[in-house]
Every structure is written in C-alpha cells, then in structure tokens.
Design a protein around this motif. Structure first.
Motif, short mmCIF file in Angstrom:
data_model
loop_
_atom_site.label_atom_id
_atom_site.label_comp_id
_atom_site.label_asym_id
_atom_site.label_seq_id
_atom_site.Cartn_x
_atom_site.Cartn_y
_atom_site.Cartn_z
N GLU A 252 0.83 -1.20 0.00
CA GLU A 252 0.00 0.00 0.00
C GLU A 252 0.87 1.25 0.00
O GLU A 252 1.76 1.41 0.83
N ALA B 85 -0.77 4.22 -0.01
CA ALA B 85 -1.67 5.04 0.81
C ALA B 85 -2.74 4.07 1.32
O ALA B 85 -2.77 2.91 0.93
N THR B 86 -3.62 4.54 2.15
CA THR B 86 -4.63 3.66 2.71
C THR B 86 -5.46 3.00 1.62
O THR B 86 -6.05 3.69 0.77
N ASP B 87 -5.45 1.66 1.59
CA ASP B 87 -6.24 0.85 0.65
C ASP B 87 -5.86 1.09 -0.82
O ASP B 87 -6.63 0.79 -1.73
N TYR C 116 -7.67 0.74 -5.96
CA TYR C 116 -8.15 1.27 -4.68
C TYR C 116 -9.28 0.40 -4.17
O TYR C 116 -10.25 0.13 -4.89
#
Length: 229
Positions: A121, A123-125, A180
């Motif tokens: 990752e 970034a988040t998710d 994402y």
C-alpha cells in the motif's frame, strides 16, 4: 478421532476460503488510440497516415498466487486499426501513380495472458500495479473507409473488407495503474496499457495485388478503467 476429524474439516474449510479469495473478477472499459505500423518497398511508399480513436471493454480475471502477484486474463472486445496511404496506379487503363488512402477499422476478441505485480500500500487501501505479458486476438469485424466492402481504384474490383486482413493476431502488453479498495471485496482501478501487435495482419496487397513485402501491424494505447468484485 472426532477431534482429528474436526481439525481436518476446519483446515480444509480454511484452505477453501483462502483459495476462493485468490480469484478476483471484474469488468473494465478501455478508451484507446490505435494506429498501424506500416512498411513496404520504397516504390510503393506505404505509410501510416494517422491514428483512430476507439473503445473496448470486457471481463477481467485476476488469479493471485501470492499476496502481490496475480495471473491476469479475461475476455475483451477491442478496437484496432488506423489510417494508411500509399502509391498505386490511377486506374486499370492508367499506369500513372497517385496517392490513395484507407481508413481501417478492426474489432478483435482478445484474451490477455499477463502477470500483474502489485506494490504494498502506498496510501490507505491503495496499491500500484504493473502488468506485463501478451494477448491472443481474433478479428471479428472489419471496415475500410467505414464500409464492409472496398472498391480498389487501381483495378476497379470490389472486395469484402474482411478479405484484406488475417483473422489471428498477437500482441505484447505492458501497463501500469493504481487500484483502490472501496469495500470488503470491491476494488476500482485505473491504468494505461500499450499493446504492440506482432503479426503482419495485411494480406490483400500481397495476395491479390501481388505487391510483396507490404506489412501492417497493430499499435494500441488504452486507458483501462474498471471495477473488481
């Protein structure tokens, strides 16, 4: 014995759950810009004369054999082709040369055979992915200058547009994108891919007109937008 059987059942259930989670299926749409890589002997001067816009799409299947590695395949309908120009006789009774143009539109059923490599990752998710491999393609529709039939100005003969091109094609594929996760099992992705055709798809000028060493090969740059479930 009962405890052993229960443990085995739980183990098999866990393996089955893990195996089912390894396959992700989705849909994609791919607007694209396509062109033809054209070559010929100098006296005929076959050249690419610009690109065309198209749109394709279909089903994707990602089979994960590791946390960040997947075999990616599916079934897509894709648009290919481009514009070409060349020197040819003016008419059956006039051997003088003039420049003729063709706008070639082709549709293929495409099966990707690729490897997807995902980052951890960023970034988040959110993960980046890189895709490499190839595609096996079969032509299902053909048009020249927007028509299913073509009248050659040099001979005056009318032929089916489909008779100008071979059915199979293959391409190298390279791409990258971002994925994402929006739900427990739902992901959206966006990427860019390049498809470089390997086969000479042209057969009319070689077989019918007897103009040797004329070659048309597909090129495609696509924007891949999709949803996996």
């Amino acid at each position: 014995m009962k405890k052993t059987m229960l443990a085995l059942a739980l183990l098999l259930g866990g393996v089955a759950t893990k195996a089912s989670a390894q396959v992700e299926i989705g849909l994609k749409v791919s607007p694209s810009i396509t062109s033809l890589r054209v070559s010929s002997p100098a006296e005929r001067n076959f050249q690419s004369d610009g690109s065309r816009a198209g749109i394709g799409g279909g089903i994707i299947v990602d089979y994960f054999f590791g946390e960040n590695y997947a075999f990616s395949t599916g079934l897509n309908l894709t648009f290919k082709g481009g514009n070409v120009r060349y020197l040819t006789e003016n008419s059956p009774s006039d051997n003088g040369l003039s420049t003729q143009k063709q706008k070639i539109g082709l549709q293929y059923l495409e099966i990707p055979l690729t490897l997807k490599l995902f980052t951890n990752e960023i970034a988040t998710d959110t993960k980046l992915y890189f895709q490499v491999g190839g595609t096996a393609n079969a032509r299902v529709a053909s048009r020249i200058n927007g028509n299913k039939f073509y009248t050659d100005p040099s001979t005056g003969n009318e032929t089916k547009a489909s008779s100008h091109f071979i059915v199979p094609d293959a391409a190298l594929l390279g791409g990258l994108g971002v994925e994402y996760q929006v739900g427990q099992s739902t992901k959206v992705f966006a990427g860019v891919s390049y498809h470089r055709g390997l086969f000479n798809i042209e057969r009319y000028f070689d077989n019918t007109r007897k103009l040797k060493d004329v070659s048309f090969k597909n090129n495609e740059v696509a924007l891949d937008l999709g949803l996996k479930f």
